[in-house]
Every structure is written in C-alpha cells, then in structure tokens.
Design a protein around this motif. Structure first.
Motif, mmCIF file in Angstrom:
data_model
loop_
_atom_site.group_PDB
_atom_site.id
_atom_site.type_symbol
_atom_site.label_atom_id
_atom_site.label_comp_id
_atom_site.label_asym_id
_atom_site.label_seq_id
_atom_site.Cartn_x
_atom_site.Cartn_y
_atom_site.Cartn_z
ATOM 1 N N UNK A 132 1.033 -1.326 -0.020
ATOM 2 C CA UNK A 132 0.139 -0.487 -0.084
ATOM 3 C C UNK A 132 0.855 1.186 -0.004
ATOM 4 N N UNK A 133 1.898 1.226 0.949
ATOM 5 C CA UNK A 133 2.677 2.528 0.857
ATOM 6 C C UNK A 133 3.591 2.634 -0.551
ATOM 7 N N UNK A 134 3.735 1.647 -0.888
ATOM 8 C CA UNK A 134 4.294 1.670 -2.353
ATOM 9 C C UNK A 134 3.194 2.515 -3.266
ATOM 10 N N UNK A 135 2.421 1.772 -3.124
ATOM 11 C CA UNK A 135 0.660 2.453 -4.123
ATOM 12 C C UNK A 135 1.600 3.744 -4.021
ATOM 13 N N UNK A 136 1.080 4.311 -2.924
ATOM 14 C CA UNK A 136 0.651 5.849 -1.864
ATOM 15 C C UNK A 136 1.652 6.666 -3.481
ATOM 16 N N UNK A 137 3.155 6.153 -2.888
ATOM 17 C CA UNK A 137 4.106 7.068 -3.254
ATOM 18 C C UNK A 137 3.958 7.079 -5.552
ATOM 19 N N UNK A 138 3.967 6.032 -5.646
ATOM 20 C CA UNK A 138 3.503 5.889 -7.440
ATOM 21 C C UNK A 138 1.903 6.499 -7.364
ATOM 22 N N UNK A 139 1.483 7.473 -6.710
ATOM 23 C CA UNK A 139 -0.503 7.960 -6.857
ATOM 24 C C UNK A 139 0.075 9.306 -6.611
ATOM 25 N N UNK A 140 -0.566 10.540 -7.924
ATOM 26 C CA UNK A 140 -0.706 12.193 -7.873
ATOM 27 C C UNK A 140 -1.843 12.242 -7.973
ATOM 28 N N UNK A 141 -2.452 13.033 -6.631
ATOM 29 C CA UNK A 141 -3.600 13.985 -5.963
ATOM 30 C C UNK A 141 -3.868 14.759 -7.104
ATOM 31 N N UNK A 142 -4.493 15.288 -7.870
ATOM 32 C CA UNK A 142 -5.376 16.226 -9.442
ATOM 33 C C UNK A 142 -6.128 16.888 -8.599
ATOM 34 N N UNK A 143 -6.644 18.452 -8.878
ATOM 35 C CA UNK A 143 -7.704 18.903 -8.237
ATOM 36 C C UNK A 143 -7.796 19.969 -9.512
ATOM 37 N N UNK A 144 -9.283 20.812 -8.851
ATOM 38 C CA UNK A 144 -9.535 21.581 -9.926
ATOM 39 C C UNK A 144 -9.723 21.378 -11.239
ATOM 40 N N UNK A 145 -10.180 19.716 -11.745
ATOM 41 C CA UNK A 145 -9.933 19.318 -12.547
ATOM 42 C C UNK A 145 -11.532 19.794 -12.606
ATOM 43 N N UNK A 146 -11.688 20.065 -14.314
ATOM 44 C CA UNK A 146 -13.255 20.660 -14.542
ATOM 45 C C UNK A 146 -13.915 19.335 -14.804
ATOM 46 N N UNK A 147 -15.193 19.983 -14.170
ATOM 47 C CA UNK A 147 -16.093 18.610 -13.955
ATOM 48 C C UNK A 147 -17.021 17.950 -15.695
ATOM 49 N N UNK A 148 -16.687 18.709 -16.619
ATOM 50 C CA UNK A 148 -16.329 17.683 -18.314
ATOM 51 C C UNK A 148 -15.505 17.064 -18.412
ATOM 52 N N UNK A 149 -14.539 16.966 -17.457
ATOM 53 C CA UNK A 149 -13.071 15.588 -17.636
ATOM 54 C C UNK A 149 -13.732 14.275 -17.329
ATOM 55 N N UNK A 150 -13.396 13.956 -18.166
ATOM 56 C CA UNK A 150 -13.541 12.180 -17.704
ATOM 57 C C UNK A 150 -11.972 11.268 -17.729
ATOM 58 N N UNK A 151 -12.591 10.391 -17.079
ATOM 59 C CA UNK A 151 -11.455 9.445 -16.957
ATOM 60 C C UNK A 151 -10.538 8.984 -18.345
#
Length: 235
Positions: free
Chosen positions: A16-35
């Motif tokens: 799990x710690x390795x997964x956290x290190x590989x993960x980025x948190x993005x914000x300010x994403x527009x509602x129209x943006x999809x996966x």
C-alpha cells in the motif's frame, strides 16, 4: 529504537505504501473531464495503471474535481507533480489548469487503508516466521558443524610444522616408555636379589642354630636362645 528502525528499513515499504508513492492527487479538474480524457492527458508522463475520480462526500453523483492517478512507478508520479509546479497543465482543453501533488495515505478510502494494513501485517508475520525458520536452520547447521569438527582429522604433510611437532612428541613418549620399562626391570632385579640374599641369610642362621643344638652344650644353647629371645629349651 535503532533496532526497530533497522528492521523497518530491512522490511521495506508495504504494498500500500508503494502504491501511495506511485499516486498523484489532482484537483481543480473541470466537471466535464472524464476518466478517458484524464488518462489521455497524463499518458505523456508515463503509464497510468489506475485512476479514481473523487466525488462529493454527500452526493456521490456530484464530482468534486479531484482524482487519484496511479502510475507504473514513483518516478513517473514525481514527474507529474514537478511539471505542474513549474508549468500549467491543461486537461481536455478546459480553460483552467489542474494542480498535482504527491498523494498521501489519508486521501484513500479507510477500507482500503485497513485492507492494506491487514495485508502488510500478514506479510510481516510471514516474513518473521521465515526469518525464525532460517535462524533455526542456521543454528542447527552450526551445531552440526561443531559436532563434526570434533571428529575431523587434519592431514599433516611432510615438512608441516604440526607433523614435526607430532613426530617429536611421539619420540618423547617412546623414550619415556623405554625408561619406565628399564626402571621396572631394574626394580624387579633388585627385589629378586634382595629376596635371594634374605633367603641365604636365614639359611645360614638356621644352620648355625642346628649346629649349636647338636653341640650338646646345654649352657651355651640356653645363652644363645636367650640372646635370640627364644627362651630356655624345654626338657
């Protein structure tokens, strides 16, 4: 304290710690943006292995404008975070840029964190049992080696210092054995000689006594018997 830190370093980070290190948190994403749009925009930084849009806590259908993006390795995730600090990252042609930073474990679901903790605890227990088993095997091997070394014979070659010492010791023991044998033989000869002399002495004394008794001089016989502490002769 140092031992605990050392063990933790040896164990390494959990899955799990390795997964956290590989993960980025993005914000300010527009509602129209999809996966799909997010994955297309971020694939330029590396391979995206998973993506999760974070919805509003009160209404799951309302997007919160945040996402957790997991990359194939930590370097790719750090590249995204470093890029957004220096440059604007536009996703899907939307007018506002998104912000990115390295994720922390508190950004994940509590259930996922709990599952990870249980999994990590299980891994630690398995690793501990494995280490204990390896230590037991090493200890048994050490004890077996110590037992076998007691019966191990060292091969001594000619000219070897140990062989020379062993040969000298052998010679000393042989000489000592010969000396002891000679002393025992000498002692036996002396004992036999003493016994022979004693026998001869008593034979002479018995002959003298017989000669005196046959002389017929009673007075002289009594004095001789008194001298030897034999008392007067019975008539």
């Amino acid at each position: 304290m140092e031992n605990g830190v050392k063990r933790k370093l040896e164990e390494g980070p959990s899955e799990f710690e390795q997964k956290v290190r590989r993960t980025v948190f993005l914000d300010e994403i527009a509602p129209q943006v999809t996966v799909a749009i997010m994955q297309s925009a971020l694939s330029q930084f590396g391979k995206v292995t998973s993506m999760k849009l974070v919805n509003h806590p009160l209404d799951p259908l309302v997007p919160q404008g945040c996402a957790l993006i997991e990359f194939a390795n930590e370097e790719q995730a750090m590249r995204v975070a470093a890029t957004t600090r220096k440059n604007l990252l536009m996703v899907g042609g939307m007018p506002r840029p998104v912000r990115a930073r390295m994720a922390s474990k508190y950004m994940f679901d509590s259930a996922e964190v709990e599952r990870s903790n249980l999994h990590h605890h299980h891994q630690k227990q398995q690793q501990k049992k494995k280490q204990e088993k390896e230590e037991d095997e090493k200890e048994k091997a050490k004890q077996e080696e110590e037992r076998s070394s007691k019966w191990k014979l060292s091969v001594l070659t000619l000219g070897d210092a140990k062989r020379d010492k062993a040969e000298k010791l052998k010679q000393v023991r042989a000489r000592q054995a010969a000396e002891i044998k000679m002393l025992l033989e000498k002692h036996e000869e002396q004992r036999a000689e003493l016994h022979k002399r004693q026998e001869s002495h008593w034979e002479d004394e018995f002959k003298k006594l017989d000669a005196i008794n046959k002389a017929g001089k009673q007075h002289g016989v009594d004095e001789l018997r008194a001298f030897f502490g034999m008392g007067p002769q019975q008539k």
